[in-house]
Design a protein around this motif. Structure first.
Motif, PDB file in Angstrom:
ATOM      1  N   LEU A 177     107.450 170.263 -20.637  1.00 32.93           N
ATOM      2  CA  LEU A 177     108.553 169.946 -19.722  1.00 32.93           C
ATOM      3  C   LEU A 177     109.131 168.599 -20.154  1.00 32.93           C
ATOM      4  O   LEU A 177     108.402 167.620 -20.287  1.00 32.93           O
ATOM      5  CB  LEU A 177     108.027 169.823 -18.284  1.00 32.93           C
ATOM      6  CG  LEU A 177     107.326 171.059 -17.702  1.00 32.93           C
ATOM      7  CD1 LEU A 177     106.757 170.721 -16.325  1.00 32.93           C
ATOM      8  CD2 LEU A 177     108.278 172.226 -17.630  1.00 32.93           C
ATOM      9  N   ILE A 178     110.419 168.577 -20.394  1.00 32.44           N
ATOM     10  CA  ILE A 178     111.113 167.333 -20.717  1.00 32.44           C
ATOM     11  C   ILE A 178     111.712 166.833 -19.402  1.00 32.44           C
ATOM     12  O   ILE A 178     112.441 167.564 -18.729  1.00 32.44           O
ATOM     13  CB  ILE A 178     112.216 167.546 -21.780  1.00 32.44           C
ATOM     14  CG1 ILE A 178     111.684 168.343 -22.966  1.00 32.44           C
ATOM     15  CG2 ILE A 178     112.814 166.214 -22.195  1.00 32.44           C
ATOM     16  CD1 ILE A 178     110.510 167.710 -23.697  1.00 32.44           C
ATOM     17  N   VAL A 179     111.392 165.579 -19.035  1.00 34.37           N
ATOM     18  CA  VAL A 179     111.763 165.075 -17.722  1.00 34.37           C
ATOM     19  C   VAL A 179     112.596 163.803 -17.837  1.00 34.37           C
ATOM     20  O   VAL A 179     112.593 163.121 -18.866  1.00 34.37           O
ATOM     21  CB  VAL A 179     110.517 164.801 -16.854  1.00 34.37           C
ATOM     22  CG1 VAL A 179     109.750 166.069 -16.588  1.00 34.37           C
ATOM     23  CG2 VAL A 179     109.618 163.748 -17.490  1.00 34.37           C
ATOM     24  N   SER A 180     113.301 163.492 -16.745  1.00 35.67           N
ATOM     25  CA  SER A 180     114.046 162.230 -16.647  1.00 35.67           C
ATOM     26  C   SER A 180     113.785 161.613 -15.290  1.00 35.67           C
ATOM     27  O   SER A 180     113.349 162.294 -14.362  1.00 35.67           O
ATOM     28  CB  SER A 180     115.551 162.458 -16.850  1.00 35.67           C
ATOM     29  OG  SER A 180     116.103 163.054 -15.713  1.00 35.67           O
ATOM     30  N   ALA A 183     114.506 157.878 -20.226  1.00 31.08           N
ATOM     31  CA  ALA A 183     113.543 157.879 -19.122  1.00 31.08           C
ATOM     32  C   ALA A 183     112.490 156.809 -19.356  1.00 31.08           C
ATOM     33  O   ALA A 183     112.118 156.518 -20.490  1.00 31.08           O
ATOM     34  CB  ALA A 183     112.891 159.251 -18.987  1.00 31.08           C
ATOM     35  N   GLN A 184     112.002 156.221 -18.270  1.00 28.95           N
ATOM     36  CA  GLN A 184     111.008 155.154 -18.332  1.00 28.95           C
ATOM     37  C   GLN A 184     109.628 155.714 -17.974  1.00 28.95           C
ATOM     38  O   GLN A 184     109.497 156.475 -17.017  1.00 28.95           O
ATOM     39  CB  GLN A 184     111.368 154.036 -17.348  1.00 28.95           C
ATOM     40  CG  GLN A 184     112.718 153.398 -17.614  1.00 28.95           C
ATOM     41  CD  GLN A 184     112.763 152.743 -18.977  1.00 28.95           C
ATOM     42  OE1 GLN A 184     111.790 152.126 -19.408  1.00 28.95           O
ATOM     43  NE2 GLN A 184     113.886 152.884 -19.663  1.00 28.95           N
ATOM     44  N   PRO A 185     108.585 155.348 -18.720  1.00 28.33           N
ATOM     45  CA  PRO A 185     107.229 155.866 -18.453  1.00 28.33           C
ATOM     46  C   PRO A 185     106.560 155.167 -17.277  1.00 28.33           C
ATOM     47  O   PRO A 185     105.650 154.361 -17.441  1.00 28.33           O
ATOM     48  CB  PRO A 185     106.489 155.595 -19.766  1.00 28.33           C
ATOM     49  CG  PRO A 185     107.176 154.414 -20.350  1.00 28.33           C
ATOM     50  CD  PRO A 185     108.619 154.523 -19.922  1.00 28.33           C
ATOM     51  N   GLU A 186     107.010 155.472 -16.086  1.00 25.93           N
ATOM     52  CA  GLU A 186     106.446 154.909 -14.864  1.00 25.93           C
ATOM     53  C   GLU A 186     105.893 156.049 -14.018  1.00 25.93           C
ATOM     54  O   GLU A 186     106.416 157.164 -14.048  1.00 25.93           O
ATOM     55  CB  GLU A 186     107.528 154.176 -14.082  1.00 25.93           C
ATOM     56  CG  GLU A 186     108.221 153.074 -14.854  1.00 25.93           C
ATOM     57  CD  GLU A 186     109.484 152.602 -14.153  1.00 25.93           C
ATOM     58  OE1 GLU A 186     109.966 153.307 -13.233  1.00 25.93           O
ATOM     59  OE2 GLU A 186     109.994 151.544 -14.539  1.00 25.93           O
ATOM     60  N   ALA A 187     104.858 155.776 -13.262  1.00 22.92           N
ATOM     61  CA  ALA A 187     104.307 156.791 -12.368  1.00 22.92           C
ATOM     62  C   ALA A 187     105.321 157.112 -11.281  1.00 22.92           C
ATOM     63  O   ALA A 187     106.047 156.239 -10.815  1.00 22.92           O
ATOM     64  CB  ALA A 187     102.999 156.301 -11.757  1.00 22.92           C
ATOM     65  N   GLY A 188     105.412 158.386 -10.916  1.00 22.00           N
ATOM     66  CA  GLY A 188     106.328 158.778  -9.852  1.00 22.00           C
ATOM     67  C   GLY A 188     106.876 160.179 -10.055  1.00 22.00           C
ATOM     68  O   GLY A 188     106.357 160.959 -10.848  1.00 22.00           O
ATOM     69  N   ASP A 189     107.931 160.492  -9.313  1.00 24.51           N
ATOM     70  CA  ASP A 189     108.566 161.809  -9.394  1.00 24.51           C
ATOM     71  C   ASP A 189     109.609 161.820 -10.509  1.00 24.51           C
ATOM     72  O   ASP A 189     110.350 160.855 -10.689  1.00 24.51           O
ATOM     73  CB  ASP A 189     109.255 162.163  -8.078  1.00 24.51           C
ATOM     74  CG  ASP A 189     108.268 162.572  -7.007  1.00 24.51           C
ATOM     75  OD1 ASP A 189     107.123 162.900  -7.366  1.00 24.51           O
ATOM     76  OD2 ASP A 189     108.635 162.569  -5.826  1.00 24.51           O
ATOM     77  N   PHE A 190     109.662 162.949 -11.215  1.00 21.84           N
ATOM     78  CA  PHE A 190     110.617 163.136 -12.298  1.00 21.84           C
ATOM     79  C   PHE A 190     111.297 164.483 -12.133  1.00 21.84           C
ATOM     80  O   PHE A 190     110.732 165.411 -11.548  1.00 21.84           O
ATOM     81  CB  PHE A 190     109.908 163.076 -13.660  1.00 21.84           C
ATOM     82  CG  PHE A 190     109.420 161.708 -14.021  1.00 21.84           C
ATOM     83  CD1 PHE A 190     110.169 160.883 -14.835  1.00 21.84           C
ATOM     84  CD2 PHE A 190     108.211 161.241 -13.546  1.00 21.84           C
ATOM     85  CE1 PHE A 190     109.728 159.620 -15.167  1.00 21.84           C
ATOM     86  CE2 PHE A 190     107.757 159.985 -13.866  1.00 21.84           C
ATOM     87  CZ  PHE A 190     108.518 159.172 -14.681  1.00 21.84           C
TER      88      PHE A 190
END
Length: 140
Positions: A135-138, A118-125
């Motif tokens: 919470l582990i997100v992608s 996953a890339q650390p960019e602002a937005g929906d995950f």
């Protein structure tokens, strides 16, 4: 009561007991007892009835054990959507700091970490795993 009826009553008791366990193993033994009833109905001797019931019950149990129904689920509860309904839900992350963030989710603040790739960019995950209060997100 005749022999074949006794075998069927015993099989029925095991089927009812199986309803409380949910493992299918008692059902396999009940199938063996049903074959014992068939052997008794066809006029086989007592030891032959027992032998038929035992062999069929053991074979049915062995087949069940080798099938996918005889093995417990190997999925971890932290990643299993059937266990944790948060898996697959979406969260919005505004800013990241070293691969971590804090977000409001279900009315509470949660720690969020990036999952593999996953890339650390602002937005929906999408939530892929829940570890305690993290919470582990992608991205996908």
């Amino acid at each position: 009561m005749t022999d074949w009826m006794s075998w069927l009553v015993a099989a029925g008791v095991l089927v009812i007991a199986e309803l409380f366990t949910g493992t299918f193993y008692l059902l396999m033994i009940a199938i063996g007892l049903s074959f014992g009833a068939i052997a008794a109905w066809s006029g086989a001797s007592g030891p032959t009835q027992i032998l038929v019931a035992a062999v069929v019950g053991l074979v049915a149990t062995a087949i069940l054990h080798r099938s996918r129904f005889g093995r417990p689920a190997r999925a971890e509860a932290t990643r299993d959507r059937n266990v944790n309904l948060d898996i697959g839900q979406r969260v919005a992350v505004d800013t990241w700091q070293d691969g971590r963030a804090r977000v409001m989710y279900r009315g509470a603040l949660w720690d969020v970490e990036l999952g593999p790739g996953a890339q650390p960019e602002a937005g929906d995950f999408r939530i892929v795993e829940v570890l305690g209060n993290r919470l582990i997100v992608s991205n996908s």
